[in-house]
Every structure is written in structure tokens, then in C-alpha cells.
Design an enzyme around this catalytic site. Structure first.
Site, short mmCIF file in Angstrom:
data_model
loop_
_atom_site.label_atom_id
_atom_site.label_comp_id
_atom_site.label_asym_id
_atom_site.label_seq_id
_atom_site.Cartn_x
_atom_site.Cartn_y
_atom_site.Cartn_z
N SER A 73 42.18 35.52 76.21
CA SER A 73 40.80 36.02 77.01
C SER A 73 39.53 35.13 76.53
O SER A 73 39.55 34.58 75.62
CB SER A 73 40.23 37.38 77.13
OG SER A 73 40.83 38.16 77.82
N ASP B 294 42.41 41.35 81.69
CA ASP B 294 41.01 41.09 81.45
C ASP B 294 40.73 40.18 82.71
O ASP B 294 41.09 39.04 82.88
CB ASP B 294 40.65 40.62 80.03
CG ASP B 294 41.40 41.21 79.03
OD1 ASP B 294 42.08 42.22 79.37
OD2 ASP B 294 41.33 40.88 77.83
C1 FRU Z 1 42.30 42.74 75.87
C2 FRU Z 1 43.14 41.59 75.25
C3 FRU Z 1 42.27 40.60 74.70
C4 FRU Z 1 43.32 39.20 74.86
C5 FRU Z 1 44.01 39.40 75.85
C6 FRU Z 1 45.50 38.94 76.13
O1 FRU Z 1 42.99 43.37 76.86
O2 FRU Z 1 44.09 42.22 74.42
O3 FRU Z 1 42.02 40.91 73.37
O4 FRU Z 1 42.43 38.26 74.52
O5 FRU Z 1 43.81 40.87 76.31
O6 FRU Z 1 45.81 39.18 77.37
#
Ligand code: FRU
Length: 476
Positions: free
Chosen positions: A100, A40
Site C-alpha cells: 500500500s 486496501d
Molecule cells: C493492510 C495491509 C497493508 C499492506 C497491504 C498488503 O491491509 O496489510 O499494511 O501494505 O495490506 O496488501
């Protein structure tokens, strides 16, 4: 992974960086990790003219692993600087990943809110309703590159939420700060939680937003955005059943139009619109830049799928940034940032000449008049027939071979090809299709049934990226 561990094992990262240089799928004008894994986009913001793009990063791994925040910055979206990772997972609360989060400016500083993932590492837990704490953690920076300490902002949540609660997005509305968090409730339903604060330090639970009927088991990466006085709730929902013309990926991204009174906690969710119709688009995040533009970037990838990149040095990339606006029907429009005009190096006058160039190419087809039948590299079929748009790979080796959806009319397609990826802006951005595509050839060739189409083709430049000097950092 703390900074010391990172530096101690830096040779692993350096090896991946080197390998990625020889990976034919390497992107030329999309941000990828220089080595290792990316997912992300995080903490997007512009501060004193500089855009900061952070991302979920596993520097030693080509698969899903412990996450820290990687970091690039750019003044113009074409020239970039790579920085050393910004947030490491180095306290108990984020030991299983600095997940994230987002950024907001206040009093000449950037304030970041992210999810600290802490798992209890004991098989007796199911990790859905027990065995994990996801905290909201805050860091504050004067320059976007360093910060002093981490502060735990939230660790406990209302008792109707499961242990899945993450991805804080913070924004300011009418002098009050709000945070939207994605969650799964105790009934196994995806919801969004709204917190509020006067000063970014003390946060109170305000209310929750949920759909009347089940809409997936988890809403990841929520984003509440107001554009031209209209509210949009972006979510990346998980657990939506595939339909013939919608929701064809494993996980989706889209937005609800909504009537919202934040202060009085009232809302009405309207239709959910899937914003991207390709195979690889997830966990989008928007921010408002210093020109007041709403800019959206997503991970051009999807969890739980093996990609061809991952054998050599890097895995995944971000989409190009898109400016958001609203059309008269309340539908969001995405347009490539105007800065991307500066990426054009040369006009290519004829489709036939594409064979003389690599796959960094922009192609604009206009005045299509509801007609299209196109095959790219004898592999990717793009056609429009009886109100249905098809994006289909001939080579049906995986379950990722076809996407189709209803579209009232077809006027134009704006393609951005880059090495192993394509992004298509349909009808000036009413939908996009973002996909990785791995053609055998190192150039493009189009088979078009109608040469009367109006077209323009441009050869594109590469991003110019100044790499971080890890030799120097290790000597410090
Ligand atoms: C989305 C996610 C978020 C999390 C992050 C972990 O792709 O699963 O919910 O914070 O990636 O890398």
C-alpha cells in the site's frame, strides 16, 4: 508479478472476470476487482478533474497473494474506467508485493509512494524482526496511467523499528512534505514514523508518534489529516483486545484526535475513536480532492476471514467514498459523497414495494427519537435499546454475528444496500457500520415495529464501468 507474467497468464484473470459476472454477491455500485482479489485503497488522488482509485490487487487469486496495484478512474464517482494494473511487483525490492501507498501532486505530476515488500524466503527467519525488507519506493506519472521507473526512497530505518514498516502516506504542510509510515517497534508496539522532505526526493527521519500505553503491535495504513484546523491520526491497529462495546473486529480502524506541531516534533494524542462499527472496514485512506474535500475510502473487508464471494470470480470491495468533516465536539463526521445523489433512479414509496426491486437501495430513517427495532430479511436485527446500538445477524454460524456499541442518542439511519453489502451512516455520519451481508433473497424486506418512522427509499442505479480491453493490450 511483472507485466509480462500478467499478460502471459491473462486467461486466468479473464476466467475470474467471467466467473464474477455470475456471482450473485457481485456489487453494483461498489468497486471490486473485475476478477480476483482486492484489499486496501491506494494512491487516491484527483488530477485534472479525474479521480484515481488504485487498490491492492491479486488478479489471479481469490485469496491473499502477491500484490500489484489495480486501477480505476472516474470524473463523477458514478461512471468509471477500468485501467490495466498500474504498479507491478517487478523489482527485487517489491518482489513479494507492491504494497500500500499514497499519491501527492507536485509540479503537474502525480508522485506515488508505496511499500516494496521483499522477503528473504528462508525458513530460518521469523519475519517480524528479521528476514524482510520493506522499502519506500517512488514512481512519478504525468497522467496517472503510466510511469517510467521506480526509485528506492527509503530502505533503512531507525534501529528501534522491526522489519514491519509500511504504507507511506505523504502530505504537504506549511511548504514541507511529510510522510507518515506505520510500524512495529522492537518492543512489539505499534507506532508511526514521520519523515520530512523539501522536494519529495530526499527524505529525513523526523520523529515518531506513539501512544503512552500499549495500543496494538502494529499500526497499519496511518494517515495524518488536518480538517478544519484539527489534526487526526488515522491508524489500522492490529493486536487490540476485544471489549464488550469496542474493538470487536480482529483488526480495527479509527483515529486519535491530537495536538500536533509537526515542525517542532511535539504532539499529544487524545482519545482513540473507532470510526466504523461494522464487520468489514479496514485500511482506510483519505485524500483532498480538487474541491478541497477530504474524502475517505476503506477496504470493505477484513484480513484472515473467509468470505462468501471468494468461491466465484472475485473477492472483496471498497466502501463508497465518504466526505469527512468535524463536528463541534471534534468528532469526525462521514457523509456519502454528494455525487451519490445521482445514483438515485427512482423513489420507492412504501417498504412493501421493496420486493419488486433488487438490493441496490438507499433507505433513510429519520426522527427516530431514540427508538428502533428492525429486522431485515428475517436475518439482520438492528435495534437501539437503553443507549446501546445492536447490529446482529440471527444466523450465528460464524464468529461474526453481533456488534454492539454505546450511543448517546439515535436520530437517523442512512442505509446503502448493495447486493451483498450494507453501509449505515448513523446520526448523519457520527459512526458508520460497514458490512458484507449475504441474504438468501435477491430483494430486501423490512420488518419494522413502528410504521410511524419517517422514511425515504430510493432504488439506486449501477456504476457504469468501461472495462479495459485486454485483447488489444495483448496484441501490442
Ligand atoms: C493492510 C495491509 C497493508 C499492506 C497491504 C498488503 O491491509 O496489510 O499494511 O501494505 O495490506 O496488501
Amino acid at each position: 508479478m511483472n507485466k509480462l507474467e500478467f499478460l502471459k497468464n491473462i486467461e486466468i484473470f479473464k476466467k475470474l472476470r467471467k466467473d464474477s459476472l455470475n456471482n450473485p454477491n457481485r456489487l453494483n455500485y461498489h468497486l471490486m476487482a473485475m476478477g480476483g482479489w482486492l484489499n486496501d485503497p491506494n494512491g487516491l488522488c484527483q488530477f485534472n478533474g479525474i479521480n484515481h482509485i488504485y487498490f491492492q490487487h491479486s488478479p489471479f487469486s481469490l485469496g491473499w497473494d502477491n500484490k500489484i496495484w489495480g486501477h480505476y478512474s472516474s470524473k463523477d464517482w458514478i461512471n468509471y474506467e477500468e485501467h490495466q494494473p498500474f504498479i507491478f511487483s517487478d523489482i527485487l525490492e517489491d518482489k513479494d508485493g507492491a504494497y500500500s501507498g499514497s499519491a501527492i501532486k507536485k509540479d503537474g505530476k502525480i508522485h506515488y509512494f508505496y511499500t516494496g515488500n521483499h522477503k528473504f524466503n528462508d525458513k530460518k527467519y521469523n519475519y517480524d524482526y528479521e528476514g524482510r525488507i520493506q522499502s519506500v519506493i517512488k514512481v512519478t506519472s504525468n497522467d496517472g496511467n503510466t510511469f517510467e521507473s521506480k526509485k528506492i526512497i527509503l530502505k533503512e530505518y531507525p534501529n528501534f523499528v522491526s522489519v514491519h514498516i509500511r504504507d507511506p502516506k505523504v502530505f504537504l504542510e506549511n511548504g514541507i512534505y511529510y510522510m507518515v509510515l506505520g510500524a512495529k517497534n522492537n518492543e512489539g508496539k505499534g507506532i508511526a514514523l514521520i519523515y520530512k522532505s523539501k522536494d519529495l526526493e530526499e527524505w529525513d527521519y523526523h520523529f515518531k508518534i506513539e501512544s503512552k500505553s500499549y495500543f496494538g503491535y502494529m499500526w497499519e495504513c496511518p494517515d495524518l489529516v488536518k480538517i478544519q484546523d484539527k489534526w487526526f491520526l488515522f491508524i489500522s491497529p492490529q493486536g487490540i483486545l476485544n471489549q464488550e462495546f469496542n474493538f470487536q473486529n480482529k483488526y480495527q480502524v479509527g483515529y486519535f484526535n491530537l495536538d500536533l506541531d509537526l515542525e517542532n516534533k511535539t504532539y499529544q494524542l487524545k482519545e482513540f475513536i473507532e470510526i466504523d462499527k461494522g464487520f468489514d472496514f479496514y485500511a482506510s485512506q483519505s485524500f483532498v480532492d480538487e474541491k478541497d474535500r477530504n474524502i475517505l475510502i476503506a477496504w470493505m473487508g477484513m484480513a484472515d476471514f473467509a468470505y462468501q464471494d471468494e468461491v466465484q470470480g472475485f473477492n472483496h470491495c471498497l466502501t463508497i467514498p465518504r466526505e469527512l468533516s468535524v463536528n463541534k465536539y471534534g468528532h469526525l463526521i462521514q457523509k456519502p459523497l454528494v455525487e451519490f445523489l445521482n445514483l438515485r433512479e427512482k423513489e420507492i414509496l412504501d417498504f412493501k414495494d421493496l420486493k419488486n426491486y433488487n438490493k441496490s437501495v438507499e433507505v433513510i430513517l429519520s426522527d427516530l427519537d431514540n427508538e428502533l427495532d428492525l429486522v431485515i430479511n428475517d436475518e439482520l436485527i438492528i435495534k437501539y435499546e437503553m443507549g446501546i446500538f445492536y447490529f446482529e445477524f440471527k444466523n450465528k454460524k460464524t464468529n461474526r454475528d453481533i456488534r454492539k456499541f454505546k450511543l448517546d442518542k439515535l436520530d437517523s439511519l442512512h442505509f446503502y444496500f448493495d447486493s451483498s453489502s450494507v453501509e449505515i451512516f448513523i446520526n448523519d455520519g457520527i459512526y458508520t457500520i460497514s458490512s458484507r451481508c449475504y441474504f438468501k433473497e435477491n430483494y430486501l424486506f423490512f420488518l419494522i415495529n413502528n410504521l410511524e418512522y419517517n422514511y425515504k427509499i430510493f432504488k439506486l442505479k449501477n456504476f457504469n464501468i468501461i472495462e479495459f480491453n485486454y485483447e488489444q493490450e495483448n496484441n501490442n
